[in-house]
Design an enzyme around this catalytic site. Structure first.
Site, PDB file in Angstrom:
ATOM      1  N   THR A  89       0.865  -1.085   0.072  1.00  0.00           N
ATOM      2  CA  THR A  89       0.004   0.165  -0.152  1.00  0.00           C
ATOM      3  C   THR A  89       0.901   1.275  -0.080  1.00  0.00           C
ATOM      4  O   THR A  89       1.821   0.994   0.776  1.00  0.00           O
ATOM      5  CB  THR A  89      -1.055  -0.018   1.284  1.00  0.00           C
ATOM      6  N   GLU A 119      -4.442  -2.771   5.355  1.00  0.00           N
ATOM      7  CA  GLU A 119      -3.835  -3.496   6.268  1.00  0.00           C
ATOM      8  C   GLU A 119      -5.033  -4.193   7.078  1.00  0.00           C
ATOM      9  O   GLU A 119      -4.533  -4.953   8.243  1.00  0.00           O
ATOM     10  CB  GLU A 119      -3.423  -2.189   7.331  1.00  0.00           C
ATOM     11  N   LYS A 154      -7.101  10.299  -2.257  1.00  0.00           N
ATOM     12  CA  LYS A 154      -7.664   8.989  -2.908  1.00  0.00           C
ATOM     13  C   LYS A 154      -8.299   9.369  -3.981  1.00  0.00           C
ATOM     14  O   LYS A 154      -9.585   9.908  -3.981  1.00  0.00           O
ATOM     15  CB  LYS A 154      -8.682   8.157  -1.825  1.00  0.00           C
ATOM     16  N   TRP A 177      -4.361   5.600  -4.344  1.00  0.00           N
ATOM     17  CA  TRP A 177      -3.784   6.651  -3.662  1.00  0.00           C
ATOM     18  C   TRP A 177      -2.832   7.463  -4.390  1.00  0.00           C
ATOM     19  O   TRP A 177      -2.238   7.222  -5.240  1.00  0.00           O
ATOM     20  CB  TRP A 177      -3.001   5.988  -2.487  1.00  0.00           C
TER      21      TRP A 177
HETATM   22  P1  AMP Z   1      -6.548   1.015   0.941  1.00  0.00           P
HETATM   23  O1  AMP Z   1      -5.807   0.406   2.019  1.00  0.00           O
HETATM   24  O2  AMP Z   1      -6.184   1.594  -0.344  1.00  0.00           O
HETATM   25  O3  AMP Z   1      -7.908   0.053   0.737  1.00  0.00           O
HETATM   26  O4  AMP Z   1      -7.265   2.312   1.436  1.00  0.00           O
HETATM   27  C1  AMP Z   1      -8.002   2.350   2.723  1.00  0.00           C
HETATM   28  C2  AMP Z   1      -8.534   3.791   2.926  1.00  0.00           C
HETATM   29  O5  AMP Z   1      -9.332   4.037   2.039  1.00  0.00           O
HETATM   30  C3  AMP Z   1      -9.193   3.859   4.233  1.00  0.00           C
HETATM   31  O6  AMP Z   1      -8.186   3.957   5.498  1.00  0.00           O
HETATM   32  C4  AMP Z   1      -9.766   5.208   4.040  1.00  0.00           C
HETATM   33  O7  AMP Z   1      -9.241   6.622   4.377  1.00  0.00           O
HETATM   34  C5  AMP Z   1     -10.386   5.078   2.798  1.00  0.00           C
HETATM   35  N1  AMP Z   1     -11.756   4.443   2.811  1.00  0.00           N
HETATM   36  C6  AMP Z   1     -11.972   3.030   2.331  1.00  0.00           C
HETATM   37  N2  AMP Z   1     -13.162   2.809   2.257  1.00  0.00           N
HETATM   38  C7  AMP Z   1     -13.791   3.914   2.647  1.00  0.00           C
HETATM   39  C8  AMP Z   1     -15.314   4.575   2.791  1.00  0.00           C
HETATM   40  N3  AMP Z   1     -16.063   3.573   2.511  1.00  0.00           N
HETATM   41  N4  AMP Z   1     -15.411   5.941   3.144  1.00  0.00           N
HETATM   42  C9  AMP Z   1     -14.427   6.690   3.136  1.00  0.00           C
HETATM   43  N5  AMP Z   1     -12.924   6.174   2.896  1.00  0.00           N
HETATM   44  C10 AMP Z   1     -12.773   4.997   2.709  1.00  0.00           C
END
Ligand code: AMP
Length: 548
Positions: free
Chosen positions: A189, A334, A445, A450
């Site tokens: 990530t 994570e 995002k 990211w």
């Molecule tokens: P990733 O590790 O790339 O899956 O990203 C995880 C991050 O995406 C989380 O810590 C949040 O900051 C954001 N995220 C994931 N799902 C949501 C959601 N339903 N609403 C807002 N932010 C989200």
């Protein structure tokens, strides 16, 4: 204490059990893939399990051993599915790589993970040819295609054909048994600073996650479902859907690289898809297509939104105009990734439509296996009143304890327990409904991917006319967020918006380049000299990007 021990079988929780279960009990259930060239590939769990065993044999023949990392740069497709089971099931580690990253980052990740084999879809051949000389650990490059599709000319010295490798094996292979805590997969990530970090999943964490993900108030999966994960298999194992699909024995539809609204809609209709999962940006494209062409869904029952906040208006439209149940969830790499789901609780279906909607728009309540809490700035837990927002922390058997290759722990101690700080800021209401209100990690995002603000700032700061630069995420109707570069110019220098944006070309992936530049006289700082991103985000809360 002289405890009485249970008298039940000791069976490690292994990924191979998922695919053998599917092959025995859902032998004829289909897995349908759209290939890169547009053709449709169709086979069953019985076929997939046999070929996963053949792949396990082939990986042995290539000289790889248990623990070796088998990397993929691939779309959602049946061969990728086989690597999930063939590599992990044989004790090797399936390392899925995000092909949308900048080539230097991919190179770094492959070298860091010490990947032995790199399997890739043909659309990534030019990328791999470019970075291959830097991939010191890779012994074999494997093209995920048939012999007839093998590239005539390539600079890759030891390129192998996946179908040749699998076809050469007889499938007489017994899935091995080993410790359930053995690593099964790695997913990197993008960090806020420096290089990406790898989350290493185990067989145990993956199986427990697959069980929890299938429950009625989670993804609500059944053998009668036809499921289409739009979420890529290179992004946290497509939210674990390939594992849960094998666990429940549902039909699985894998869309390959064909992710536009029309292609997805056509696949939904052709294959009778009942449930699909992806980031909101994808659903916006599907919605645009069906609205434009005045279409209806004939089989689709529910859409899962995650990865970014689901826009309430879009949720409402899918529900009201198309009768599709929209499920909002939250998680992260994570966390394998699922953490919370917005579902009604006992008694809540008697509430009025608006009250229900307010519950369902939040990120939701924790699923069994994930515990969560919010902390104030003093590190003390905040009450669950739906008002006070704090740093969201989580713990559970599929939550990370340590990043790959890092000796230090990312965990913190709270109340005598170890917790993982998510970098999200949230409220939790009296019913346990969590709502993300902000992010303490300095990232943006965009369409579920990211972008590191710090990386963009570092590039901007290298421009001779930039005195100080800060990058923040600005609301965007399509991508949820897009980067805005805020710049203080050096006294006596001149630079245009265009020249600054041009400066990013070649230094970062194109889609990560900021959408706009705002020139300011001053950027707000904390007492210790750090940029106050929160203040800056508030200052630009109503900023309209030219791309919006
Ligand atoms: P990733 O590790 O790339 O899956 O990203 C995880 C991050 O995406 C989380 O810590 C949040 O900051 C954001 N995220 C994931 N799902 C949501 C959601 N339903 N609403 C807002 N932010 C989200």
């Amino acid at each position: 204490m002289n405890a009485l021990m249970g008298r039940m079988m000791q069976m490690p929780l292994l990924i191979s059990a998922l695919i053998t279960h599917a092959a025995r009990h859902h032998a004829e259930t289909e897995i349908v893939s759209r290939l890169e060239d547009g053709r449709t590939h169709r086979y069953t769990y019985r076929d997939a399990e046999l070929r996963s065993r053949q792949l396990a044999q082939a990986l042995g023949r290539l000289g790889t051993e248990p623990g070796d990392r088998i990397a993929t740069l691939a779309w959602n497709g049946h061969r990728h599915f086989e690597i999930y089971f063939g590599a992990s099931g044989s004790g090797r580690v399936c390392h899925t790589i995000n092909p949308r990253l900048f080539p230097e980052q991919i190179t770094w990740i492959v070298n860091h993970a010490q990947d032995r084999v790199l399997c890739f879809d043909l659309s990534f051949l030019p990328l791999i040819e470019k970075i291959a000389p830097q991939l010191a650990s890779v012994r074999h490059f494997v093209a995920l295609c048939e012999r007839a599709q093998m590239p005539g000319q390539t600079t890759l010295a030891n390129l192998q054909c996946y179908e040749d490798l699998v076809g050469a094996e007889d499938g007489h292979y017994a899935w091995p048994s080993f410790d359930e805590n053995t690593a099964s997969g790695i997913c990197y990530t993008s960090g806020t600073t420096g290089n990406p970090k790898g989350a290493v999943y185990s067989h145990r964490s993956t199986l427990l996650h697959a069980l929890a993900a299938s429950l009625p108030d989670t993804l609500n999966l059944s053998a009668q479902d036809t499921i289409l994960p739009v979420v890529p298999m290179y992004h946290v194992n497509a939210w674990g859907i390939p594992y849960s699909a094998a666990l429940v024995g549902c039909k699985l539809v894998l869309p390959g690289p064909h992710l536009d609204g029309q292609s997805l809609y056509e696949l939904f209709e052709a294959e009778g898809v009942t449930m699909a999962a992806g980031v909101p940006t994808v659903w916006l494209a599907v919605l645009g297509h069906i609205q434009d062409k005045k279409l209806k869904f004939s089989t689709l029952q529910r859409l899962v939104f995650g990865g970014s906040a689901a826009p309430p208006s879009m949720m409402k439209t899918f529900q009201r105009d198309y009768g599709v149940d929209v499920i909002h969830c939250w998680g992260m790499t994570e966390m394998s990734p699922l953490g919370t789901f917005a579902r009604l609780k006992n008694g809540q279906s008697a509430l009025g439509e608006e009250s229900q909607r307010r519950i369902l728009q939040k990120q939701g309540r924790a699923i069994f296996g994930v515990d969560m809490a919010i902390l104030g700035d003093d590190g003390q837990p905040l009450p669950w009143d739906g008002e006070q927002s704090g740093n969201l922390i989580v713990r559970g058997p599929w939550v990370i304890a340590q990043y790959f290759g890092h000796d230090d722990s990312p965990l913190i101690d709270v109340g005598g327990q170890r917790w993982f700080p998510t970098g999200d800021v949230a409220t939790i209401d009296v019913y346990g409904g969590m709502q993300i209100t902000d992010r303490s990690k300095d990232v943006i995002k965009s369409g579920g991917e990211w972008i590191s603000s710090i990386e963009l700032e570092n590039i901007a700061m290298a421009h001779p006319a930039v005195h100080e630069a800060a990058v923040i995420g600005c609301k965007h109707p399509k991508w949820d967020e897009r980067p805005l570069l805020v710049v203080v110019k050096k006294p006596g220098t001149e630079v245009t918006r265009e020249a600054l944006l041009d400066f990013f070309n070649g230094q970062i992936a194109k889609w990560q380049i900021p959408d706009d530049v705002a020139f300011v006289d001053e950027i707000p700082h904390t007492a210790t000299g750090k940029i106050q991103k929160l203040t800056l985000r508030k200052q630009f809360a109503d900023y309209r990007l030219p791309t919006a």
